[in-house]
Design a protein around this motif. Structure first.
Motif, PDB file in Angstrom:
ATOM      1  N   TYR A  53       0.823  -1.204   0.000  1.00 38.70           N
ATOM      2  CA  TYR A  53       0.000   0.000   0.000  1.00 38.70           C
ATOM      3  C   TYR A  53       0.860   1.259   0.000  1.00 38.70           C
ATOM      4  O   TYR A  53       0.480   2.291  -0.572  1.00 38.70           O
ATOM      5  CB  TYR A  53      -0.921  -0.005   1.224  1.00 38.70           C
ATOM      6  CG  TYR A  53      -1.785   1.228   1.360  1.00 38.70           C
ATOM      7  CD1 TYR A  53      -2.729   1.553   0.394  1.00 38.70           C
ATOM      8  CD2 TYR A  53      -1.652   2.069   2.465  1.00 38.70           C
ATOM      9  CE1 TYR A  53      -3.531   2.688   0.525  1.00 38.70           C
ATOM     10  CE2 TYR A  53      -2.447   3.200   2.607  1.00 38.70           C
ATOM     11  CZ  TYR A  53      -3.384   3.504   1.631  1.00 38.70           C
ATOM     12  OH  TYR A  53      -4.163   4.630   1.763  1.00 38.70           O
ATOM     13  N   ARG A  54       2.031   1.187   0.625  1.00 39.64           N
ATOM     14  CA  ARG A  54       2.877   2.370   0.753  1.00 39.64           C
ATOM     15  C   ARG A  54       3.985   2.441  -0.320  1.00 39.64           C
ATOM     16  O   ARG A  54       4.888   3.262  -0.206  1.00 39.64           O
ATOM     17  CB  ARG A  54       3.503   2.398   2.154  1.00 39.64           C
ATOM     18  CG  ARG A  54       2.498   2.724   3.258  1.00 39.64           C
ATOM     19  CD  ARG A  54       2.017   4.146   3.145  1.00 39.64           C
ATOM     20  NE  ARG A  54       0.867   4.434   4.000  1.00 39.64           N
ATOM     21  CZ  ARG A  54       0.242   5.605   4.027  1.00 39.64           C
ATOM     22  NH1 ARG A  54       0.647   6.570   3.222  1.00 39.64           N
ATOM     23  NH2 ARG A  54      -0.790   5.801   4.810  1.00 39.64           N
ATOM     24  N   ARG A  55       3.888   1.621  -1.346  1.00 41.40           N
ATOM     25  CA  ARG A  55       4.867   1.730  -2.431  1.00 41.40           C
ATOM     26  C   ARG A  55       4.537   2.962  -3.288  1.00 41.40           C
ATOM     27  O   ARG A  55       3.397   3.460  -3.273  1.00 41.40           O
ATOM     28  CB  ARG A  55       4.852   0.470  -3.292  1.00 41.40           C
ATOM     29  CG  ARG A  55       3.675   0.331  -4.239  1.00 41.40           C
ATOM     30  CD  ARG A  55       3.703  -0.999  -4.971  1.00 41.40           C
ATOM     31  NE  ARG A  55       2.738  -1.071  -6.053  1.00 41.40           N
ATOM     32  CZ  ARG A  55       1.459  -1.386  -5.905  1.00 41.40           C
ATOM     33  NH1 ARG A  55       0.966  -1.661  -4.691  1.00 41.40           N
ATOM     34  NH2 ARG A  55       0.652  -1.434  -6.959  1.00 41.40           N
ATOM     35  N   PRO A  56       5.506   3.473  -4.039  1.00 43.54           N
ATOM     36  CA  PRO A  56       5.247   4.616  -4.932  1.00 43.54           C
ATOM     37  C   PRO A  56       4.129   4.306  -5.914  1.00 43.54           C
ATOM     38  O   PRO A  56       3.993   3.166  -6.391  1.00 43.54           O
ATOM     39  CB  PRO A  56       6.575   4.809  -5.656  1.00 43.54           C
ATOM     40  CG  PRO A  56       7.593   4.234  -4.728  1.00 43.54           C
ATOM     41  CD  PRO A  56       6.920   3.074  -4.061  1.00 43.54           C
ATOM     42  N   ASN A  57       3.316   5.293  -6.229  1.00 44.82           N
ATOM     43  CA  ASN A  57       2.164   5.094  -7.106  1.00 44.82           C
ATOM     44  C   ASN A  57       2.547   4.584  -8.488  1.00 44.82           C
ATOM     45  O   ASN A  57       1.776   3.875  -9.134  1.00 44.82           O
ATOM     46  CB  ASN A  57       1.366   6.395  -7.239  1.00 44.82           C
ATOM     47  CG  ASN A  57       0.640   6.761  -5.948  1.00 44.82           C
ATOM     48  OD1 ASN A  57       0.318   5.890  -5.149  1.00 44.82           O
ATOM     49  ND2 ASN A  57       0.396   8.042  -5.748  1.00 44.82           N
ATOM     50  N   ASP A  58       3.734   4.935  -8.953  1.00 48.40           N
ATOM     51  CA  ASP A  58       4.140   4.542 -10.293  1.00 48.40           C
ATOM     52  C   ASP A  58       4.949   3.243 -10.316  1.00 48.40           C
ATOM     53  O   ASP A  58       5.497   2.864 -11.360  1.00 48.40           O
ATOM     54  CB  ASP A  58       4.952   5.661 -10.955  1.00 48.40           C
ATOM     55  CG  ASP A  58       6.231   5.995 -10.184  1.00 48.40           C
ATOM     56  OD1 ASP A  58       6.401   5.474  -9.058  1.00 48.40           O
ATOM     57  OD2 ASP A  58       7.053   6.770 -10.713  1.00 48.40           O
ATOM     58  N   GLU A  70      -6.363   9.723  -2.075  1.00 48.91           N
ATOM     59  CA  GLU A  70      -5.550   9.801  -3.285  1.00 48.91           C
ATOM     60  C   GLU A  70      -4.058   9.880  -2.946  1.00 48.91           C
ATOM     61  O   GLU A  70      -3.235   9.164  -3.514  1.00 48.91           O
ATOM     62  CB  GLU A  70      -5.962  11.018  -4.122  1.00 48.91           C
ATOM     63  CG  GLU A  70      -7.383  10.935  -4.667  1.00 48.91           C
ATOM     64  CD  GLU A  70      -7.588   9.735  -5.578  1.00 48.91           C
ATOM     65  OE1 GLU A  70      -6.677   9.459  -6.398  1.00 48.91           O
ATOM     66  OE2 GLU A  70      -8.630   9.067  -5.462  1.00 48.91           O
ATOM     67  N   THR A  71      -3.712  10.761  -2.007  1.00 45.87           N
ATOM     68  CA  THR A  71      -2.301  10.947  -1.649  1.00 45.87           C
ATOM     69  C   THR A  71      -1.847  10.009  -0.537  1.00 45.87           C
ATOM     70  O   THR A  71      -0.655   9.895  -0.264  1.00 45.87           O
ATOM     71  CB  THR A  71      -2.061  12.392  -1.188  1.00 45.87           C
ATOM     72  OG1 THR A  71      -2.794  12.630   0.031  1.00 45.87           O
ATOM     73  CG2 THR A  71      -2.524  13.386  -2.248  1.00 45.87           C
ATOM     74  N   LYS A  72      -2.802   9.363   0.152  1.00 53.36           N
ATOM     75  CA  LYS A  72      -2.527   8.471   1.284  1.00 53.36           C
ATOM     76  C   LYS A  72      -1.972   9.233   2.493  1.00 53.36           C
ATOM     77  O   LYS A  72      -1.365   8.648   3.387  1.00 53.36           O
ATOM     78  CB  LYS A  72      -1.579   7.336   0.893  1.00 53.36           C
ATOM     79  CG  LYS A  72      -2.066   6.508  -0.294  1.00 53.36           C
ATOM     80  CD  LYS A  72      -1.055   5.451  -0.695  1.00 53.36           C
ATOM     81  CE  LYS A  72      -1.473   4.751  -1.974  1.00 53.36           C
ATOM     82  NZ  LYS A  72      -0.468   3.773  -2.435  1.00 53.36           N
ATOM     83  N   ASP A  90      -7.035   1.930   3.152  1.00 58.89           N
ATOM     84  CA  ASP A  90      -6.680   0.561   2.781  1.00 58.89           C
ATOM     85  C   ASP A  90      -7.348  -0.406   3.741  1.00 58.89           C
ATOM     86  O   ASP A  90      -7.435  -0.149   4.949  1.00 58.89           O
ATOM     87  CB  ASP A  90      -5.158   0.380   2.834  1.00 58.89           C
ATOM     88  CG  ASP A  90      -4.697  -0.923   2.195  1.00 58.89           C
ATOM     89  OD1 ASP A  90      -5.363  -1.396   1.258  1.00 58.89           O
ATOM     90  OD2 ASP A  90      -3.650  -1.463   2.618  1.00 58.89           O
TER      91      ASP A  90
END
Length: 464
Positions: free
Chosen positions: A191-196, A394-396, A377
């Motif tokens: 869940y905390r990985r970079p969005n890309d 969106e930004t978490k 999450d």
């Protein structure tokens, strides 16, 4: 359920506040508020000192797997007390339950994990694992292999060594830990990985990090890697598919032992007696377990090791030398009798099969809370779930810690007859494995109401 009508609960509350030093206590509130007294229980419910009934959404502490107040458990415990309540297991003495339970655990554990060492809980099981691993490498003449690798946000216990292996930074505040022996790599939290970043690339990165850490420390210096199949107190982190299998391969490559900490995941929580092989396709060198081993009815922990480790440590290191590790209560016969009965109940009532069925429904229903505006999450498997609350989906971005969002949700749940566990901005669920569909529906609907009420509170107080 027992009769507690003649107990002065106000007096008990005062005695507790004045004299009982609780684990994980918030002293900023405890000295005024004291503790909630739990006085009775029945299956999936507990009752407080004032008679209010709650569905226990956390199974005591990840552990009351078969449910509360089982008469046959009480009888098995009583029967063993009347047979022999205790005898030292040092040297060449044993008791019937200790021997029988050892054989049963060897039968249930994966691969060639056929040898069991007992303590009184999960922390001790992990301390024992470290001590045996160091002894093992000493026996092999590899005396430099001492260092331990574990993960940030991993939880392995509260004794000195187990807390050093633990990677939950919050738990280290004000306390000393062993920093030379233990080294941490990052948490495999998708869940905390970079969005890309793809989940595959994220997994590759975490596996490479483990290998890089072993190479940095030197393979000749690294003894073991400790990992929970699903990280519990660190936020119910389910690593990417293949993570554990690939981690084990890296450990094998460099002669590093793999310890699977199943203190939470063993004995049905994920629908298996042990999750390492059945759920995550690994046969580790050691499994540590506790909690569900007796369903919390009595304290007991176990360190289960492979034939390969036992064959080394069971050779005397020199003439007249003993294997000088153990505890007064190692293999305590009453605790072992409770574990035997606990496993018997689980097998007879097919609780693992029930978890596969009802746990899937529970997981699905809890994940339905993901439509709520502060729920970022919902993760976990079967009867081991976590809700992570955020300010912005969106930004978490997290909600201001001063809001104590996890506590607020837990308080709203408690007012409605449900106990859930707050962990900072998260709430954790680990109920007894005997939940019915009706219980699941009540739990999830109550959680929804409580999160909605908390959202309104946060808006009122300027946190949203």
């Amino acid at each position: 359920m027992s009769n507690t009508k003649n107990i002065n609960m106000k007096q008990v509350w005062q005695q507790d506040k004045d004299h009982y030093v609780h684990p994980w206590t918030d002293f900023s509130t405890f000295k005024e508020q004291g503790s909630m007294i739990l006085a009775d229980s029945d299956n999936v419910h507990v009752v407080d000192g004032e008679g209010k009934r709650y569905l226990d959404g956390i199974g005591g502490l990840w552990c009351v797997n078969i449910g509360y107040a089982r008469e046959e458990m009480a009888q098995a415990i009583a029967d063993q007390i009347m047979n022999i309540p205790y005898y030292s297991s040092f040297g060449h003495h044993t008791t019937v339950p200790a021997a029988q339970l050892s054989a049963k655990l060897a039968e249930l554990a994966p691969g060639n994990l056929n040898h069991v060492f007992y303590g009184c809980g999960g922390s001790v099981a992990n301390d024992t694992a470290v001590r045996i691993i160091h002894f093992y490498f000493n026996q092999l003449g590899k005396r430099s292999k001492k260092k331990i690798i574990s993960r940030i946000d991993g939880y392995h216990g509260s004794t000195y060594m187990a807390m050093s292996i633990t990677g939950v930074k919050f738990d280290h505040i004000g306390f000393d830990i062993e920093e030379e022996l233990v080294h941490h790599i990052s948490c495999p939290n998708p869940y905390r990985r970079p969005n890309d970043q793809s989940i595959e690339a994220f997994c590759d990165e975490k596996i490479q990090e483990l290998e890089d850490k072993i190479l940095e420390l030197g393979p000749d210096n690294v003894a073991a890697f400790f990992a929970e199949p699903i990280m519990g107190a660190g936020g119910v982190i389910v690593p990417p598919k293949g993570y554990h299998r690939r981690s084990l391969d890296v450990c094998r490559k460099y002669g590093v032992l793999y310890v699977s900490d199943e203190v939470v995941t063993a004995f049905g929580r994920l629908g298996h007696m042990f999750a390492s092989d059945d759920e995550f396709d690994i046969v580790p060198d050691m499994i540590t377990c506790a909690k569900g081993l007796t369903s919390g009815y009595l304290p007991l922990g176990a360190t289960i090791m492979s034939d390969d480790i036992y064959d080394v440590i069971s050779v005397p290191q020199e003439d007249g030398a003993l294997f000088t590790h153990g505890y007064t209560y190692s293999g305590h016969p009453v605790s072992c009798a409770a574990a035997i009965k606990n496993i018997e109940i689980m097998e007879r009532e097919q609780l693992c099969e029930h978890v596969m069925d009802m746990g899937a429904y529970f997981e699905e229903q809890v994940k339905s809370l993901g439509d709520l505006p502060i729920v970022g999450d919902v993760r976990g498997r079967k009867f081991m779930m976590c809700i992570e609350n955020v300010a912005n989906k969106e930004t978490k971005e997290l909600i201001n810690p001063d809001a104590a969002v996890g506590n607020r949700i837990a308080d709203h749940c408690q007012a409605r007859g449900l106990i859930v566990r707050p962990l900072a901005h998260m709430n954790v669920l680990s109920p007894p494995l005997t939940l019915t569909k009706e219980n699941v529906d009540f739990l999830v609907s109550t959680l929804r109401e409580s999160i909605e009420a908390t959202t309104q509170d946060l808006k009122r107080d300027g946190f949203l």
